[in-house]
Design an enzyme around this catalytic site. Structure first.
Site, short mmCIF file in Angstrom:
data_model
loop_
_atom_site.label_atom_id
_atom_site.label_comp_id
_atom_site.label_asym_id
_atom_site.label_seq_id
_atom_site.Cartn_x
_atom_site.Cartn_y
_atom_site.Cartn_z
N HIS A 167 0.84 -1.20 0.00
CA HIS A 167 0.00 0.00 0.00
C HIS A 167 0.88 1.25 0.00
CE1 HIS A 167 -3.14 2.78 1.14
NE2 HIS A 167 -4.04 1.84 1.32
N GLU A 271 -0.71 1.07 -5.55
CA GLU A 271 -0.45 -0.13 -4.76
C GLU A 271 -0.40 -1.38 -5.65
OE1 GLU A 271 -3.76 2.10 -2.06
OE2 GLU A 271 -3.62 -0.09 -1.83
O1 TA6 Z 1 -6.08 1.34 -0.72
C1 TA6 Z 1 -7.10 2.25 -0.69
C2 TA6 Z 1 -7.89 2.05 0.59
O2 TA6 Z 1 -8.43 0.78 0.64
C3 TA6 Z 1 -8.95 3.16 0.71
O3 TA6 Z 1 -10.24 2.65 0.54
C4 TA6 Z 1 -8.71 3.74 2.10
O4 TA6 Z 1 -9.47 3.14 3.05
C5 TA6 Z 1 -7.23 3.46 2.28
O5 TA6 Z 1 -7.03 2.19 1.74
C6 TA6 Z 1 -6.67 3.61 3.67
O6 TA6 Z 1 -7.06 2.58 4.49
P1 TA6 Z 1 -6.64 2.63 6.06
O7 TA6 Z 1 -7.20 1.40 6.66
O8 TA6 Z 1 -5.13 2.65 6.09
O9 TA6 Z 1 -7.20 3.91 6.62
#
Ligand code: TA6
EC number: 5.1.3.15
Length: 308
Positions: A167, A271
């Site tokens: 991520h 990602e």
């Molecule tokens: O990767 C994108 C995502 O899934 C978004 O939907 C948003 O929720 C982001 O990740 C961040 O997630 P987190 O759990 O780190 O706040």
């Protein structure tokens, strides 16, 4: 230390005394990895930071660190019954002192092997035995490579499946000047529209509002162009067919306690992921997911990257 060359690999204390490993290479290139979460929090070339970490990031378990490269395993987002993005990003990893031979020979000295295995407590949450080996390598040219090797070590013949993402939060000068290339004409699931499926119409992904999309079966190479900084991140991925593109924009930014209201202007998540088709592993089978990125500067007359 005066005059002495800093070591290529150094284990030391980071924020809140959390253990971290610093990797160093020539040309003032470096990377930092926290054992908490197996989390890369810094990647520098020529002394310049290339990853975004929020000024409000919380370096305290069980909260995941906001920024850098959190690892989503064994579940991406809410694609399952576990907590958002799984648990690997808020577990304590350890340094792997006896890793099995590495698939590829590396010329770099600046790498570290980490390992995550389930505790008795973890097995109550996700009843699967596994070994998750992560190698973080900083190349002589300043490139960064993450290689995950996940082995199913269940003894009673049980197969397990998982979804996965690196991520990555990239630091950008101004999000409205950023283009993500390599995703044109691909199908994606829009997380802002109940994951409805669409086809990308644009010749690049640009940012004028919140974006939260899962691109399916993408090319192995993608590029992020930061026009203001005249630089391009080139990403390569292996074993990770999908790619997620995320920017929370202003409203979501305000709603996140560990994220500054204006910080959305200086980050983009691209990602490398395996989401649409979960990875399935039989006992003793191993999966490898590799992610590699490098950065280079482009001259002003280039309007797009050549990701050939
Ligand atoms: O990767 C994108 C995502 O899934 C978004 O939907 C948003 O929720 C982001 O990740 C961040 O997630 P987190 O759990 O780190 O706040």
């Amino acid at each position: 230390m005066e005059g002495e060359k800093a070591p290529a690999v150094e284990v030391c204390k980071g924020v809140n005394g959390l253990d971290k490993v610093v990797l160093r290479e020539a040309r003032d290139c470096s990377a930092e990895v926290y054992l908490y979460g197996g989390h890369v929090t810094s990647w520098k070339n020529d002394g310049e930071e290339l990853l975004f970490v929020s000024n409000k990031a919380i370096f305290k378990p069980p909260k995941a660190i906001r920024g850098g490269i959190p690892i989503c395993f064994p579940q991406f987002s809410n694609f399952g019954s576990l907590e958002q993005h799984g648990f690997a990003r808020n577990k304590q990893w350890s340094i792997d002192t006896d890793p099995p031979p590495f698939p590829t020979v590396t010329s770099s000295r600046a790498f570290v092997d980490l390992i995550l295995k389930p505790s008795e407590e973890d097995l109550k949450i996700w009843p699967n035995s596994y070994e998750f080996r992560l190698r973080v390598t900083l190349g002589p040219g300043g490139d960064l490579m993450l290689t995950s090797r996940i082995r199913n070590t269940n003894t009673e013949g049980k197969t397990f499946s998982f979804t996965f993402a690196y991520h990555t939060y990239f630091f950008v000068s101004d999000i409205s000047e950023v283009r993500v290339e390599g995703l044109e004409t691909l199908d994606y699931l829009d997380n802002l529209q109940e994951r409805k499926r669409f086809t990308e119409q644009g010749d690049a992904v640009v940012f004028e509002s919140e974006v939260d999309k899962i691109y399916l079966s993408t090319p192995a190479k993608l590029a992020i162009l930061d026009h203001e900084k005249k630089r391009t991140f080139v990403l390569r991925k292996d074993g990770l067919p999908d790619a997620v593109v995320w920017n929370p924009w202003d409203k979501k930014a305000k709603a996140m306690a560990d994220f500054g209201d204006d910080e959305y202007k200086h980050m983009v998540c691209v990602e490398a992921a395996a989401i649409e088709k979960p990875i399935e592993l039989k006992p003793n089978e191993e999966w490898t997911g590799r992610y590699f990125s490098l950065v280079w500067s482009f001259t002003s007359d280039m309007d797009h990257a050549c990701i050939c």
